[in-house]
Design a protein around this motif. Structure first.
Motif, PDB file in Angstrom:
ATOM      1  N   VAL A   2       7.029  -0.667  -2.690  1.00  0.00           N
ATOM      2  CA  VAL A   2       5.518  -0.962  -2.736  1.00  0.00           C
ATOM      3  C   VAL A   2       5.724  -2.351  -3.310  1.00  0.00           C
ATOM      4  O   VAL A   2       6.408  -2.812  -4.470  1.00  0.00           O
ATOM      5  N   LEU A   4       3.266  -5.258  -5.359  1.00  0.00           N
ATOM      6  CA  LEU A   4       2.144  -5.256  -6.249  1.00  0.00           C
ATOM      7  C   LEU A   4       1.876  -6.886  -6.404  1.00  0.00           C
ATOM      8  O   LEU A   4       2.782  -7.598  -6.635  1.00  0.00           O
ATOM      9  N   ALA A  24      -1.842  -3.154  -4.067  1.00  0.00           N
ATOM     10  CA  ALA A  24      -0.622  -2.628  -3.725  1.00  0.00           C
ATOM     11  C   ALA A  24      -0.659  -2.613  -1.995  1.00  0.00           C
ATOM     12  O   ALA A  24      -1.640  -2.952  -1.399  1.00  0.00           O
ATOM     13  N   PHE A  29      -0.730   4.605  -1.564  1.00  0.00           N
ATOM     14  CA  PHE A  29      -1.093   4.046  -3.052  1.00  0.00           C
ATOM     15  C   PHE A  29      -1.584   5.369  -3.957  1.00  0.00           C
ATOM     16  O   PHE A  29      -1.236   5.496  -5.101  1.00  0.00           O
ATOM     17  N   ALA A  97       3.603   0.610 -10.569  1.00  0.00           N
ATOM     18  CA  ALA A  97       3.343   1.692  -9.943  1.00  0.00           C
ATOM     19  C   ALA A  97       4.764   2.700 -10.071  1.00  0.00           C
ATOM     20  O   ALA A  97       5.853   2.075 -10.033  1.00  0.00           O
TER      21      ALA A  97
END
Length: 115
Positions: A2, A4, A24, A29, A97
Protein backbone atom coordinates in the motif's frame (compact mmCIF):
# COMPACT_ATOMS: atom_id res chain seq x y z
CA UNK A 1 1.82 -3.21 -0.85
CA UNK A 2 0.00 0.00 0.00
CA UNK A 3 1.44 3.35 -0.97
CA UNK A 4 0.35 6.36 1.04
CA UNK A 5 0.76 10.00 0.06
CA UNK A 6 0.04 12.79 2.52
CA UNK A 7 -0.80 16.36 1.62
CA UNK A 8 -2.23 19.46 3.23
CA UNK A 9 0.53 20.47 5.61
CA UNK A 10 1.84 23.99 5.86
CA UNK A 11 2.40 27.03 8.04
CA UNK A 12 -0.51 28.34 10.08
CA UNK A 13 -0.93 30.74 12.97
CA UNK A 14 -1.98 29.49 16.38
CA UNK A 15 -5.74 29.05 16.49
CA UNK A 16 -5.92 28.26 12.81
CA UNK A 17 -6.92 25.09 10.99
CA UNK A 18 -5.45 22.64 8.51
CA UNK A 19 -6.83 19.54 6.85
CA UNK A 20 -4.41 16.74 6.10
CA UNK A 21 -5.20 14.17 3.44
CA UNK A 22 -3.80 10.69 2.90
CA UNK A 23 -4.32 9.05 -0.47
CA UNK A 24 -3.89 5.28 -0.64
CA UNK A 25 -2.95 3.28 -3.70
CA UNK A 26 -5.07 0.20 -3.20
CA UNK A 27 -8.73 -0.24 -3.95
CA UNK A 28 -9.13 -2.49 -0.89
CA UNK A 29 -8.26 0.44 1.34
CA UNK A 30 -11.44 -0.16 3.35
CA UNK A 31 -10.03 -3.21 5.15
CA UNK A 32 -7.17 -1.26 6.70
CA UNK A 33 -7.18 0.60 9.96
CA UNK A 34 -5.86 4.12 9.39
CA UNK A 35 -3.92 6.34 11.73
CA UNK A 36 -2.11 9.64 11.91
CA UNK A 37 1.17 9.95 13.78
CA UNK A 38 3.40 12.96 14.32
CA UNK A 39 7.05 13.49 15.06
CA UNK A 40 8.44 16.73 16.43
CA UNK A 41 12.16 17.53 16.09
CA UNK A 42 14.22 15.45 18.49
CA UNK A 43 11.23 13.43 19.65
CA UNK A 44 9.78 10.02 18.92
CA UNK A 45 6.93 9.43 16.52
CA UNK A 46 3.66 9.45 18.48
CA UNK A 47 0.16 8.32 17.65
CA UNK A 48 -2.35 11.16 17.19
CA UNK A 49 -5.57 9.52 16.02
CA UNK A 50 -6.87 6.25 14.65
CA UNK A 51 -9.93 5.15 12.71
CA UNK A 52 -10.68 1.48 12.35
CA UNK A 53 -11.85 -0.22 9.20
CA UNK A 54 -15.30 -0.05 10.78
CA UNK A 55 -15.10 3.68 11.44
CA UNK A 56 -14.39 3.67 15.19
CA UNK A 57 -12.16 6.58 16.16
CA UNK A 58 -9.79 7.28 19.01
CA UNK A 59 -7.55 10.23 19.84
CA UNK A 60 -4.63 11.09 22.05
CA UNK A 61 -5.79 13.31 24.91
CA UNK A 62 -3.87 16.37 23.71
CA UNK A 63 -5.92 16.64 20.49
CA UNK A 64 -9.35 15.54 21.69
CA UNK A 65 -11.98 18.11 20.77
CA UNK A 66 -9.64 19.80 18.26
CA UNK A 67 -8.75 17.13 15.70
CA UNK A 68 -11.08 14.86 13.74
CA UNK A 69 -9.99 11.78 11.82
CA UNK A 70 -12.18 10.49 9.01
CA UNK A 71 -12.02 8.26 5.98
CA UNK A 72 -13.68 7.98 2.59
CA UNK A 73 -13.38 4.40 1.42
CA UNK A 74 -14.79 5.23 -2.00
CA UNK A 75 -11.87 7.61 -2.55
CA UNK A 76 -9.24 5.46 -0.81
CA UNK A 77 -8.50 8.42 1.44
CA UNK A 78 -8.17 9.36 5.07
CA UNK A 79 -8.20 12.82 6.56
CA UNK A 80 -7.18 14.69 9.68
CA UNK A 81 -9.04 17.93 10.32
CA UNK A 82 -7.03 20.00 12.76
CA UNK A 83 -8.66 23.00 14.44
CA UNK A 84 -7.50 25.37 17.17
CA UNK A 85 -3.91 24.54 16.34
CA UNK A 86 -1.22 25.22 18.92
CA UNK A 87 2.55 25.71 18.52
CA UNK A 88 3.04 22.35 20.24
CA UNK A 89 1.22 20.68 17.33
CA UNK A 90 4.22 21.52 15.14
CA UNK A 91 5.59 18.26 13.71
CA UNK A 92 5.86 16.08 10.65
CA UNK A 93 2.57 14.22 10.34
CA UNK A 94 2.57 10.68 8.95
CA UNK A 95 -0.28 8.60 7.62
CA UNK A 96 -0.30 4.91 8.59
CA UNK A 97 -2.28 1.96 7.28
CA UNK A 98 -2.27 -1.29 9.21
CA UNK A 99 -3.97 -4.67 9.48
CA UNK A 100 -3.02 -8.20 10.47
CA UNK A 101 0.72 -7.62 10.72
CA UNK A 102 0.96 -5.35 7.70
CA UNK A 103 1.97 -1.73 8.23
CA UNK A 104 2.59 1.05 5.73
CA UNK A 105 3.73 4.64 6.10
CA UNK A 106 3.53 7.77 4.01
CA UNK A 107 6.45 10.14 3.53
CA UNK A 108 5.09 12.73 5.96
CA UNK A 109 3.87 16.30 5.68
CA UNK A 110 5.18 19.22 7.73
CA UNK A 111 2.81 21.18 9.94
CA UNK A 112 4.19 24.34 11.52
CA UNK A 113 2.11 26.42 13.92
CA UNK A 114 3.41 29.88 14.72
CA UNK A 115 2.50 32.16 17.61
Amino acid sequence: QVQLVESGGGLVQAGGSLRLSCAASRSIFSIYNMAWYRQAPGKQRDLVAVISSGGVTNYVDSVKGRFTISRDNAKNAAYLQMNSLKPEDTAVYYCNANRAGEQYWGQGTQVTVSL
